[in-house]
Design a protein around this motif. Structure first.
Motif, PDB file in Angstrom:
ATOM      1  N   VAL A 274      -1.744  -3.184   1.163  1.00  0.00           N
ATOM      2  CA  VAL A 274      -3.148  -3.898   0.773  1.00  0.00           C
ATOM      3  C   VAL A 274      -3.665  -3.718  -0.449  1.00  0.00           C
ATOM      4  O   VAL A 274      -3.911  -2.606  -0.875  1.00  0.00           O
TER       5      VAL A 274
ATOM      6  N   SER B  96     -11.511  -7.226   0.751  1.00  0.00           N
ATOM      7  CA  SER B  96      -9.897  -6.317   0.907  1.00  0.00           C
ATOM      8  C   SER B  96     -10.247  -5.079   1.703  1.00  0.00           C
ATOM      9  O   SER B  96      -9.292  -4.756   2.361  1.00  0.00           O
TER      10      SER B  96
ATOM     11  N   VAL C 226      -9.844  -6.209   5.264  1.00  0.00           N
ATOM     12  CA  VAL C 226      -8.123  -6.616   5.525  1.00  0.00           C
ATOM     13  C   VAL C 226      -7.478  -5.123   5.747  1.00  0.00           C
ATOM     14  O   VAL C 226      -6.762  -4.988   6.826  1.00  0.00           O
ATOM     15  N   ALA C 227      -7.730  -4.173   5.090  1.00  0.00           N
ATOM     16  CA  ALA C 227      -7.165  -2.805   5.197  1.00  0.00           C
ATOM     17  C   ALA C 227      -7.487  -2.199   6.684  1.00  0.00           C
ATOM     18  O   ALA C 227      -6.817  -1.607   7.388  1.00  0.00           O
TER      19      ALA C 227
ATOM     20  N   VAL D 282      -0.544   1.059   6.971  1.00  0.00           N
ATOM     21  CA  VAL D 282      -0.978   0.547   5.905  1.00  0.00           C
ATOM     22  C   VAL D 282      -0.967   1.402   4.661  1.00  0.00           C
ATOM     23  O   VAL D 282      -1.324   2.681   5.020  1.00  0.00           O
TER      24      VAL D 282
ATOM     25  N   GLY E  16      -3.115   1.627   1.074  1.00  0.00           N
ATOM     26  CA  GLY E  16      -3.965   0.945  -0.147  1.00  0.00           C
ATOM     27  C   GLY E  16      -3.392   1.057  -1.514  1.00  0.00           C
ATOM     28  O   GLY E  16      -3.313   2.350  -1.864  1.00  0.00           O
TER      29      GLY E  16
ATOM     30  N   ALA F 269      -0.917  -7.665   1.615  1.00  0.00           N
ATOM     31  CA  ALA F 269      -1.899  -8.359   2.177  1.00  0.00           C
ATOM     32  C   ALA F 269      -3.178  -8.270   1.093  1.00  0.00           C
ATOM     33  O   ALA F 269      -3.349  -7.081   0.493  1.00  0.00           O
ATOM     34  N   THR F 270      -3.892  -9.293   0.935  1.00  0.00           N
ATOM     35  CA  THR F 270      -5.164  -9.340   0.026  1.00  0.00           C
ATOM     36  C   THR F 270      -6.220  -9.829   0.792  1.00  0.00           C
ATOM     37  O   THR F 270      -6.089 -10.471   1.855  1.00  0.00           O
TER      38      THR F 270
END
Length: 382
Positions: A23, A31, A34-35, A45, A47, A140-141
């Motif tokens: 992410v 963001s 999202v994370a 995940v 980051g 992912a953003t």
């Protein structure tokens, strides 16, 4: 993994626990949500936050992404949600790929959009490569845009919330990048939903204000940044009308943008005057009536095509286009003039069109982004 394995929420045939997602974390609420959301769904995940410019200078600056406080905020979210977080030093890459071109474009009388170049040359290029190096299945953003599967593969579509849509800044995303990218917030109805999710996950950034400025341009003062990057760039010159008559003096072409009305420095001359052209070579600012700003034909290059089929030079495309992020799409005809160049014929003239801006193509009457390119010289008026 069997080919008929069910798809997870990211469209991959794996259980979330076996799906690694990098992410891109700016430290903002989008963001971060999202994370947290993906971690909560059970994904593996990781980051990653980019340090894009001088950390010391960034600490004293608020209201922009990727600053020192933002790195700290991203780290706190990762610690609270229990996933690893890395800070990558991209200062040199960012300076070479974004800031230097921004300065040169401004000096050449253009109106650059550095956020698009940052997505294109840093976030969706180098950072995406880093995500692959980390064995991620996707990246992912927190952008507000949607990725949908079409007959020919993934497509880019506008966000569900028109007020948050960021498609103008993401037109240069390539099909190969789109296959790897995910945008979990694109389907949300409003920013209020995002903040509600942040509160649900107990994130410290739940009430953090949105960033407003370009990250390396404090308080939107472009001219001050250019003068720092290019000493002597603010040489004075003449303000002239469209016939070349001198109306006054200015303190540097970099202080003006096409379409500007206020702060030109000349007044009491009757009808309002607008900046219609900038000529850095002669250091002249050319002004005229509002109708002189009306543009019909826009030359575009460096086109990234996301529509179906090849960008065929023998074929016209009926599309809608945006020449600024804040303006609604306008109907136009897109006429290819080369593999990555075209002429955009607006059905209704647009004002304030400037070299250096993006021209983004949309499906007429739909939400799909068909690509876009860069306006590269003064467009035809009338």
């Amino acid at each position: 993994m069997p080919l008929d394995a069910p798809l997870n929420s990211l469209g991959l045939p794996k259980p979330p626990a076996q799906t690694r997602v990098v992410v891109a974390m700016s430290g903002g609420v989008d963001s971060s949500v999202v994370a947290a959301m993906l971690k909560d769904e059970g994904y593996d995940v990781v980051g990653v936050t980019l340090q894009l410019y001088d950390h010391g200078a960034a600490l004293a600056k608020k209201g922009a992404c990727c600053a020192g406080q933002d790195i700290h905020d991203a780290r706190r979210v990762a610690e609270a949600m229990g996933f690893p977080h890395y800070v990558l030093d991209y200062e040199n890459i960012f300076r070479d790929a974004v800031i230097e071109e921004f300065a040169d474009a401004y000096l050449a009388g253009a109106t650059p959009v550095p956020c698009i170049r940052c997505n294109e040359r840093v976030k969706f290029k180098d950072l995406l490569a880093t995500a692959r190096d980390l064995d991620a299945d996707c990246m992912a953003t927190g952008h507000y845009i949607r990725r949908k599967m079409g007959a020919a593969g993934p497509e880019l579509h506008c966000a569900a919330d028109p007020a948050r849509d960021q498609s103008y800044f993401l037109f240069s995303t390539t099909p190969e990048q789109l296959a790897f990218l995910r945008f979990p917030l694109g389907g949300l109805a409003s920013k209020a939903e995002t903040r509600a999710l942040a509160a649900k996950y107990g994130l410290s950034v739940a009430d953090k204000p949105d960033s407003q400025d370009i990250c390396f341009v404090p308080n939107g003062n472009y001219a001050a940044v250019i003068e720092k990057l290019r000493p002597g760039a603010a040489d004075p010159g003449e303000i002239v009308d469209m016939d070349g008559n001198v109306l006054g003096q200015h303190r540097g072409v970099i202080h003006y943008t096409i379409g500007q009305r206020r702060g030109i420095g000349i007044g009491g001359l009757g009808d309002p005057l607008y900046v219609v052209r900038l000529d850095p070579d002669t250091r002249r600012v050319i002004v005229g009536p509002k109708e002189a700003l009306a543009t019909r034909i826009i030359p575009v290059r460096e086109i990234n095509w996301l529509g179906d089929g090849a960008f065929d030079g023998a074929r016209e495309h009926h599309v809608s286009v945006k020449v600024r992020s804040t303006r609604p799409p306008r109907p136009a005809i897109l006429r290819p003039t080369g593999p990555t160049q075209a002429e955009v014929d607006l059905l209704d003239p647009e004002t304030g069109v400037s070299p250096g801006q993006a021209c983004v193509f949309y499906e007429t009457g739909g939400s799909r982004i068909l690509g876009g390119g860069w306006i590269y010289r003064d467009a035809a008026r009338g």
